[in-house]
Design a protein around this motif. Structure first.
Motif, mmCIF file in Angstrom:
data_model
loop_
_atom_site.group_PDB
_atom_site.id
_atom_site.type_symbol
_atom_site.label_atom_id
_atom_site.label_comp_id
_atom_site.label_asym_id
_atom_site.label_seq_id
_atom_site.Cartn_x
_atom_site.Cartn_y
_atom_site.Cartn_z
ATOM 1 N N UNK A 230 0.874 -1.172 0.000
ATOM 2 C CA UNK A 230 0.000 0.000 0.000
ATOM 3 C C UNK A 230 0.912 1.224 0.000
ATOM 4 N N UNK A 231 0.895 1.966 -1.096
ATOM 5 C CA UNK A 231 1.819 3.089 -1.252
ATOM 6 C C UNK A 231 1.380 4.300 -0.425
ATOM 7 N N UNK A 232 2.336 5.141 -0.117
ATOM 8 C CA UNK A 232 2.089 6.342 0.678
ATOM 9 C C UNK A 232 0.958 7.165 0.069
ATOM 10 N N UNK A 233 -0.015 7.506 0.902
ATOM 11 C CA UNK A 233 -1.146 8.307 0.463
ATOM 12 C C UNK A 233 -2.309 7.507 -0.080
ATOM 13 N N UNK A 234 -2.100 6.218 -0.363
ATOM 14 C CA UNK A 234 -3.179 5.379 -0.890
ATOM 15 C C UNK A 234 -3.998 4.779 0.250
ATOM 16 N N UNK A 235 -5.236 4.435 -0.070
ATOM 17 C CA UNK A 235 -6.134 3.799 0.898
ATOM 18 C C UNK A 235 -6.749 2.555 0.283
ATOM 19 N N UNK A 236 -7.153 1.652 1.138
ATOM 20 C CA UNK A 236 -7.884 0.461 0.702
ATOM 21 C C UNK A 236 -9.065 0.263 1.640
ATOM 22 N N UNK A 237 -10.208 -0.083 1.072
ATOM 23 C CA UNK A 237 -11.413 -0.320 1.859
ATOM 24 C C UNK A 237 -11.761 -1.801 1.815
#
Length: 439
Positions: A230-237
Motif C-alpha cells: 500500500x503506497x504512501x497516500x493510498x487507501x484500501x477499503x
C-alpha cells in the motif's frame, strides 16, 4: 523500533469481537509489523472512539498508517467497513476474529465448496478435524467467500461473508511462511478457530492459510501469510458482513446460507466471445482423441491423465472421474445431432462392449479396470454404480425415442436395481462401499 519506509510489512490481527455487543467494540487489537526478510513484530493497539460505531486503531508507538473501522446495521445484519490509509509505503495483512458465543464442540461448519460439518469424510491428507479443529483458508478456494458456524444445541448459525469485486490477483515468490504478493490481489481469507473451547469466525486481507495450506489435492504444506503493498497516500477499503439466523439443522443452515450468498453476490453470466456451438465442437474432440478400442470394454480415457501429453491411459472407469458410459451417451446424442458418424460409432461400441464384458459375476458394473495391470477394483461404490445406471437409463430413453430397443440392457439394469434393494439398509440408506458378494 526502527521502521524502514519502503520495505515495511504490517499484519493487523484485530482481536475477538462480540457480535451481540451494543457498540460492537473489539476486546483486543494487535498489529504485527514486518520488514521483508525479518520476522514480524507484534504490538498492542487500542480503539479510539470517534463517533457511534466508528473507531480508529491507535498504538503506543507511531505507525505509518491510519486504520478506521465502521460498523453499520444493514437489513438486520452488521456491515463492517475498514479503511486503511498509508502514511508511508507499507505492506499489510489485516484480520479480525468474531466471537460467536458458541461452544466449539457444539458446532458444525460450512465453507461453500470446501468444508461441510467437520470434513471428517475427507481423505487423510485433506483439511479436516482429523488434523485440526481450526482452519483459515484463501477465499478463492470457496464457491463464495463465506464461513458459517452452525450451533446444533442452539439451532442458530452465524456467518461472515466478504463483499468485494474480486477482480485482481497477484503471485508470490514463495508458497509458505510470510510472503509478499507481487501486485494487487482481491483474495483474502476466511475460516473458524477454537479459542478456549469457543468458536470464533476469522477473516482478513490479504490471504493466509493455517494450520496448513492445501496446495493441491491430498497435499498439505506449511501455513502461509501474505502481505500486500500500500503506497504512501493510498487507501484500501475492506468490507465484510455478519449475519446470524435460526436453523433447525445443518441442512437448513446450508440451504439458507447458500440462498443468502446468492442474493448477496448476485452472480451474472460471464460475457464470452465463444458461442455455445463453438465450445461444444471443441469439447467434442475429447470423444475422438480419448477413445480406446483395443480392450474388452471400449472407453474414453480420462483417469490418471497427464496434462503434459494427454495420452490415453489403461484405466476404464464407470462414473466419477471416468464416467465413460455417460460420456458415451453424450457422444451419441451430440454425434447424431451434428451428423458425425465417428462419434455415434464409438459411443455404440462402448455400450455394446460394456454390455458384453462390463459386468461382475453378481451383475454390478466393473467400475474401475486397469487393463495393463490386469486389475479390477474389488471395492464397489454406490456412487459409480448409480451413475452407471443413470447413464444407461438416459441411453435407453434416447434409443426408445428413436424406435430402437435393447432388451439385454434392460435385463442388466433390472439385476442391478434389484441388487440395490438388497444393499439398502433398514433406515433407507445405502452403504457407500461394498463388495461383489454384498459384504
Amino acid at each position: 523500533m526502527r521502521l524502514k519506509r519502503l520495505f515495511l510489512g504490517i499484519m493487523l490481527s484485530v482481536g475477538i469481537v462480540n457480535i451481540g455487543a451494543a457498540n460492537y467494540t473489539p476486546e483486543n487489537v494487535s498489529i504485527s509489523l514486518k520488514v521483508p526478510g525479518n520476522d514480524a513484530q507484534h504490538y498492542s493497539l487500542t480503539l479510539q472512539k470517534q463517533q457511534d460505531g466508528v473507531y480508529t486503531c491507535q498504538s503506543s508507538e507511531q505507525l505509518p498508517l491510519v486504520i478506521t473501522r465502521q460498523v453499520v446495521d444493514k437489513d438486520g445484519k452488521q456491515r463492517i467497513n475498514v479503511v486503511i490509509t498509508a502514511l508511508d509505503t507499507v505492506y499489510f495483512n489485516y484480520g479480525e476474529q468474531i466471537k460467536t458465543g458458541y461452544r466449539h464442540s457444539d458446532c458444525q461448519f460450512y465453507m461453500p465448496g470446501f468444508w461441510y460439518r467437520q470434513n471428517l469424510r475427507s481423505p487423510e491428507k485433506a483439511p479436516s478435524f482429523h488434523i485440526s479443529d481450526s482452519w483459515l483458508v484463501r477465499e478463492d478456494r470457496l464457491s463464495t467467500p463465506l464461513t458459517a458456524a452452525f450451533n446444533s444445541s442452539k439451532g442458530k448459525s452465524m456467518s461472515v461473508i466478504r463483499i468485494d469485486k474480486f477482480d485482481k490477483e497477484a503471485l508470490a515468490t514463495h508458497k509458505e511462511g510470510e510472503v509478499i504478493v507481487s501486485g494487487e490481489t482481491s483474495i483474502g481469507y476466511t475460516g473458524f478457530e477454537n479459542i478456549g473451547g469457543m468458536t470464533v469466525l476469522s477473516y482478513g486481507f490479504p490471504y493466509k492459510e493455517a494450520p496448513k495450506t492445501y496446495i493441491r489435492k491430498l497435499t498439505l504444506a506449511p501455513s502461509v501469510e501474505a502481505f500486500q503493498l500500500l503506497r504512501k497516500g493510498d487507501s484500501i477499503t475492506l468490507t465484510w458482513e455478519l449475519s446470524e439466523i435460526d436453523a433447525a439443522d445443518f441442512s437448513e443452515c446450508v440451504q439458507r446460507t447458500w440462498e443468502y450468498c446468492y442474493d448477496t453476490n448476485r452472480p451474472q453470466p460471464v460475457n464470452t466471445p465463444y458461442t455455445v456451438d463453438r465450445m461444444k465442437d471443441v469439447l467434442s474432440n475429447f470423444f475422438v482423441e480419448s477413445y480406446v478400442n483395443t480392450t474388452p470394454t471400449h472407453y474414453y480415457s480420462g483417469v490418471e491423465l497427464k496434462t503434459a501429453t494427454c495420452a490415453s491411459t489403461d484405466v476404464a472407469e464407470v462414473g466419477f472421474v471416468g464416467r465413460t458410459l455417460l460420456n458415451a451417451f453424450n457422444a451419441l446424442e451430440y454425434g447424431s445431432q451434428q451428423n458425425r458418424p465417428e462419434l455415434v460409432n464409438s459411443a455404440n461400441s462402448i455400450f455394446d462392449t460394456y454390455l458384453t464384458n462390463g459386468f461382475s459375476p453378481a451383475g454390478f458394473f466393473n467400475e474401475v479396470v486397469h487393463y495393463n495391470r490386469d486389475f479390477k477394483e474389488p471395492n464397489l461404490s454406490i456412487r459409480r454404480q448409480s451413475e452407471g445406471v443413470y447413464a444407461i437409463l438416459n441411453y435407453l430413453d434416447y434409443e426408445k425415442q428413436h424406435k430402437r430397443k435393447h432388451p439385454e440392457w434392460e435385463k442388466r439394469l433390472k439385476v442391478i436395481l434389484d441388487s440395490f434393494l438388497r444393499l439398502q439398509n433398514a433406515d433407507g440408506s445405502f452403504p457407500r462401499k461394498f463388495k461383489d458378494d454384498f459384504s
